[in-house]
Design a protein around this motif. Structure first.
Motif, PDB file in Angstrom:
ATOM      1  N   GLU A 540       0.935  -1.568  -0.539  1.00  0.00           N
ATOM      2  CA  GLU A 540       0.303  -0.035   0.233  1.00  0.00           C
ATOM      3  C   GLU A 540       1.222   0.993   0.137  1.00  0.00           C
ATOM      4  O   GLU A 540       0.575   2.490  -0.753  1.00  0.00           O
ATOM      5  CB  GLU A 540      -0.436   0.132   1.304  1.00  0.00           C
ATOM      6  N   SER A 542       4.000   1.632  -0.759  1.00  0.00           N
ATOM      7  CA  SER A 542       5.082   1.661  -1.971  1.00  0.00           C
ATOM      8  C   SER A 542       4.368   1.708  -3.230  1.00  0.00           C
ATOM      9  O   SER A 542       4.200   2.507  -3.673  1.00  0.00           O
ATOM     10  CB  SER A 542       5.148  -0.197  -2.290  1.00  0.00           C
ATOM     11  N   LYS A 543       2.835   1.808  -3.232  1.00  0.00           N
ATOM     12  CA  LYS A 543       1.849   2.607  -4.694  1.00  0.00           C
ATOM     13  C   LYS A 543       1.582   3.971  -3.949  1.00  0.00           C
ATOM     14  O   LYS A 543       1.614   4.803  -4.920  1.00  0.00           O
ATOM     15  CB  LYS A 543       0.990   1.087  -4.822  1.00  0.00           C
ATOM     16  N   THR A 545       3.419   6.074  -2.169  1.00  0.00           N
ATOM     17  CA  THR A 545       4.104   7.208  -2.426  1.00  0.00           C
ATOM     18  C   THR A 545       5.079   7.362  -4.084  1.00  0.00           C
ATOM     19  O   THR A 545       5.876   8.251  -4.849  1.00  0.00           O
ATOM     20  CB  THR A 545       5.443   6.410  -2.346  1.00  0.00           C
ATOM     21  N   SER A 546       4.980   5.893  -4.884  1.00  0.00           N
ATOM     22  CA  SER A 546       5.241   6.022  -6.576  1.00  0.00           C
ATOM     23  C   SER A 546       3.969   6.792  -7.032  1.00  0.00           C
ATOM     24  O   SER A 546       4.629   6.521  -7.859  1.00  0.00           O
ATOM     25  CB  SER A 546       5.139   4.106  -6.526  1.00  0.00           C
ATOM     26  N   LYS A 547       2.605   6.896  -6.478  1.00  0.00           N
ATOM     27  CA  LYS A 547       1.693   7.587  -6.597  1.00  0.00           C
ATOM     28  C   LYS A 547       0.789   6.050  -8.505  1.00  0.00           C
ATOM     29  O   LYS A 547      -0.002   7.559  -9.105  1.00  0.00           O
ATOM     30  CB  LYS A 547       2.260   9.051  -8.253  1.00  0.00           C
ATOM     31  N   ASN A 548       0.837   5.185  -7.610  1.00  0.00           N
ATOM     32  CA  ASN A 548       0.499   4.271  -7.919  1.00  0.00           C
ATOM     33  C   ASN A 548      -0.579   3.758  -7.678  1.00  0.00           C
ATOM     34  O   ASN A 548      -0.994   2.226  -8.032  1.00  0.00           O
ATOM     35  CB  ASN A 548       1.839   3.159  -8.650  1.00  0.00           C
ATOM     36  N   VAL A 549      -1.358   4.416  -7.236  1.00  0.00           N
ATOM     37  CA  VAL A 549      -2.783   4.244  -6.734  1.00  0.00           C
ATOM     38  C   VAL A 549      -3.533   4.974  -7.128  1.00  0.00           C
ATOM     39  O   VAL A 549      -3.648   6.178  -8.084  1.00  0.00           O
ATOM     40  CB  VAL A 549      -2.760   5.043  -5.840  1.00  0.00           C
ATOM     41  N   THR A 550      -4.744   3.946  -7.776  1.00  0.00           N
ATOM     42  CA  THR A 550      -5.810   3.980  -8.618  1.00  0.00           C
ATOM     43  C   THR A 550      -7.244   5.000  -7.272  1.00  0.00           C
ATOM     44  O   THR A 550      -7.626   4.477  -6.134  1.00  0.00           O
ATOM     45  CB  THR A 550      -6.682   3.153  -9.316  1.00  0.00           C
ATOM     46  N   SER A 674       0.035  10.062   3.053  1.00  0.00           N
ATOM     47  CA  SER A 674       0.624  10.000   1.580  1.00  0.00           C
ATOM     48  C   SER A 674      -1.188   9.594   1.347  1.00  0.00           C
ATOM     49  O   SER A 674      -1.270  10.295   0.010  1.00  0.00           O
ATOM     50  CB  SER A 674       0.518   8.238   1.121  1.00  0.00           C
ATOM     51  N   LEU A 678      -3.224  12.444  -1.649  1.00  0.00           N
ATOM     52  CA  LEU A 678      -3.127  11.614  -2.765  1.00  0.00           C
ATOM     53  C   LEU A 678      -4.872  12.340  -3.166  1.00  0.00           C
ATOM     54  O   LEU A 678      -4.809  13.025  -4.019  1.00  0.00           O
ATOM     55  CB  LEU A 678      -3.097  10.621  -3.138  1.00  0.00           C
ATOM     56  N   ASP A 715      -4.909  16.021  -9.768  1.00  0.00           N
ATOM     57  CA  ASP A 715      -4.232  14.730  -8.850  1.00  0.00           C
ATOM     58  C   ASP A 715      -5.102  13.146  -9.759  1.00  0.00           C
ATOM     59  O   ASP A 715      -4.533  12.507 -10.562  1.00  0.00           O
ATOM     60  CB  ASP A 715      -5.586  14.155  -7.499  1.00  0.00           C
TER      61      ASP A 715
END
Length: 716
Positions: A540, A542-543, A545-550, A674, A678, A715
């Motif tokens: 969670e 990791s995603k 911080t890499s902005k790889n969250v839907t 985070s 977001l 965003d």
């Protein structure tokens, strides 16, 4: 009030400049009157007596040159040494007919046709100017006769006497063969005369300039407008609302003002020359040639008149400035001598003290040049240098024959000054370069506090770079430390449940008691779930911080969502013996958020409170709508000492419980921060003694939209 005074001052200067411009324009409008007065000189119908004398004077030397061309008795170099006018005669000879006759009337020497010979000798001539010298025996000048259409009887008489005087002044030149028993005649047609005058334009211009300067109408205009400029200098400072006359540049020493007045008188002749060249059209023609247009084009005349207006504006402006400066004599009286004169300032002081003051002023000027701020406009500095240079050349112009020596001395002093100046600039550059090299080698502690002169702006930027590098290095060190702690913490948190799982699995293999087996299975299940939750949290964060969250944005009642989380964790609150104090808005507060992620934020924060809050204390949860933001604050008293860095507590695997007595991954606050960011919000941790405070801010929905704020759109 200050703005009003500033505007009045500006208005006063605009009015002053306009009045001085009117004076300049009036002077230029007077040119037509000058042209009428100087009409004969402008159209060439009247020749100045002094001009005519300059034309005929070289003919005396010409007599010897022409006669010796026939006889060959004297070398040409002897004649050139005896007469200064030989070069002038050779120029004039190109624009005239000339011949040498004997007493018998026969041509001895000449480059003329028979018709020209007849015209040179007959009584009635068509020449604009004709001069005849008659030499008798023993080289005695018997007669000089001047006539022509361009000279009247009075001018003829004056020129004849002038030439006789010139011949008498050179009678002692016995080493030169002199004419005898000869008639030497010169003639210039009007066309030839005009061409000759054009070739020696400076002579005519100088004489006509002198005539214009003495012209009554010109002098009347000049004196009248100078008087107007002086009256403006006396009147305008009386208008207190404008505040003109109090500026620093009106408080210069009396001697400097006198120098400027002398300068005005010195440039007056140049101004007259410009006016004359404007009247005869030569200046406009020269401008047209420079612009590569026809000589008769109006462009040259317009630019010429503009330059004339500017010239008189500067002259009358200098007169106005001088008057305002000298006006203080009447207002300051005796105090003026003490404060506004160089003599008064040095009175009673020794030569050493005066010299020290002069050196201090020069050092101040020099130091100012060394510290010119190249980031700002340097027009003022350039203007000061130009004015100073102009004053020096003005002083040099008063030295007349010694001006050349003064220029040489000035050039030598300027050389040493520039060498010393650029040497100091080079030292500043070398110091800056040395500091830059130290920075390039990684020495971030190098001092940048030295005096770098004109390079100070560059040094200031280097200081910013130095601070930025230091911050970057500190961040990098911090990042490396966090990575080390991350590896350590992840290893510990993964190893603990994994070790338990392995241990209980081995026990389960050998255990035969059903009750013990059941207990071991429960432990395995609990540790497995713990391991699963830890791994999920890792994925969670990791995603996130890499902005790889839907993100699934929707309209969310944040008040209801916060109450729901509180109710679901009510049992944990009771176990921790905590009393929650809620202060929430009465109605709904709708925000454009991801409900699942927002729920996770509140969940992590409340769970964190139930873990680390001091038992039997109150927890305060507040929500306020402030402008276009929603602010949520959670406060509790910590059971442990709050000795952590509030900036680092929201980083991955950083826990306030450094002894790790409680279960947790250390990712709760990091995930909450985070997810908040977001969604366009901010999360801050604040501490005060044992008080732990979390502050969350979300942007509100804007009216008339579907709920998407500018932050949310970015965003997405």
């Amino acid at each position: 009030m200050a703005i009003k005074l500033k505007n009045n001052h500006k208005t006063g200067w605009i009015i002053t400049i306009c009045l001085l411009l009117i004076c300049s324009a009036v002077m230029c409008f007077g040119y037509s009157a000058f042209a009428t007065e100087m009409e004969k000189s402008l159209d060439g119908t009247e020749l100045d007596p002094e001009v005519m004398e300059d034309i005929v004077k070289p003919l005396v030397a010409g007599n010897y040159i022409l006669y010796n061309e026939i006889s060959g008795d004297s070398d040409r170099s002897f004649i050139q040494e005896a007469y200064d006018d030989t070069d002038q005669f050779y120029l004039a000879r190109k624009y005239m007919d000339s011949a040498v006759y004997g007493w018998d009337g026969k041509l001895k020497q000449g480059n003329v046709s028979e018709s020209v010979q007849k015209n040179l000798m007959q009584d009635q001539t068509e020449y604009a100017l004709r001069v005849r010298f008659t030499y008798g025996e023993n080289a005695v000048l018997n007669d000089v006769q001047v006539d022509g259409t361009a000279v009247d009887n009075q001018m003829q008489y004056n020129l004849e006497n002038y030439l006789l005087d010139q011949v008498e002044n050179n009678e002692d030149l016995t080493e030169i063969a002199v004419p005898e028993q000869a008639v030497i005649t010169y003639g210039m047609t009007q066309k030839q005369l005009d061409g000759y005058l054009a070739s020696v334009d400076d002579m005519g211009t100088y004489l006509n300039t002198m005539k214009l300067a003495d012209n009554g109408i010109y002098r009347m205009f000049q004196l009248l407008l100078f008087g107007v400029a002086i009256l403006l200098g006396l009147w305008i400072p009386c208008c207190k609302a404008w505040g003109i006359g109090t500026e620093k540049y009106f408080r210069v020493p009396f001697e400097v003002v006198l120098l400027v007045i002398a300068g005005i008188a010195a440039v007056n002749r140049s101004c007259v020359s410009v006016v004359w060249r404007t009247l005869n059209g030569s200046m406009a023609s020269a401008i047209n040639v420079g612009l590569n247009v026809s000589k008769g084009s109006a462009q040259g005349y317009i630019i010429c008149m503009g330059l004339n207006v500017l010239m008189w504006l500067l002259v009358y402006g200098a007169a106005f400035w001088s008057t305002v400066c000298l006006r203080a004599i009447f207002t300051m009286k005796k105090q003026y001598f003490r404060e506004r004169t160089l003599i008064g300032k040095v009175r009673g002081k020794t030569i050493r003290e005066v010299g020290k003051q002069v050196l201090d002023v020069l050092k101040k000027i020099y130091n100012g040049l060394l510290h010119v701020d190249l980031q700002k406009k340097t027009n003022r500095t350039i203007l000061k240098v130009v004015i100073l240079n102009g004053i020096i050349f003005l002083i040099v112009s008063f030295l007349w024959d010694y001006g050349f020596l003064a220029i040489c001395l000035y050039s030598v002093l300027l050389f040493f000054f520039l060498r010393h100046y650029f040497g100091d600039v080079r030292k500043q550059y070398d110091r800056l370069l040395a500091s830059t090299n130290e920075l390039a080698l990684g020495n971030l502690e190098v001092g940048l506090d030295e005096d770098y002169g004109i390079f100070d702006p560059v040094a200031e930027e280097l200081r910013k770079i130095q601070v930025g590098f230091k911050k970057a290095v500190e961040e990098e060190v911090k990042s490396e430390r966090m990575k080390t702690e991350l590896i350590t913490n992840v290893s510990h948190d993964l190893k603990t449940p994994l070790t338990a799982i392995i241990t209980y699995t081995d026990l389960l293999k050998e255990e035969t008691n059903r009750e013990n087996q059941k207990e071991y299975i429960e432990v395995l299940e609990r540790k497995s779930l713990r391991l699963k939750a830890l791994i999920e949290d890792l994925f969670e964060i990791s995603k996130a911080t890499s902005k790889n969250v839907t993100m699934n944005f929707m309209k969310v009642d944040i008040v209801g969502l916060l109450k729901q989380v509180g109710l679901e964790y009510d049992s944990k609150r009771e176990e921790a013996n905590l009393e929650f104090k809620w202060k929430l808005p009465e109605g709904k507060v709708i925000l454009w958020l991801d409900s699942q992620k927002t729920y996770r934020i509140f969940e992590n924060l409340i769970v964190n409170i139930t873990k680390y809050a001091l038992e039997n204390t109150r927890v305060y949860i507040e929500m306020d709508v402030i402008g276009d933001q929603v602010r949520i604050v959670m406060k509790n008293v910590s059971a442990s000492e709050l000795n952590f860095d509030t900036e680092e507590i929201t980083d991955r695997f950083v826990r306030g419980d450094v002894s790790r007595k409680t279960e947790g991954s250390g990712l709760g606050l990091a995930i909450a921060k985070s997810f908040t960011e977001l969604q366009g919000g901010t999360l801050r941790i604040l501490t005060d003694a044992d008080l732990f405070k979390v502050e969350i801010v979300f942007p509100c929905m804007k009216e008339g939209t579907d709920g998407r704020t500018e932050q949310n759109e970015s965003d997405k």
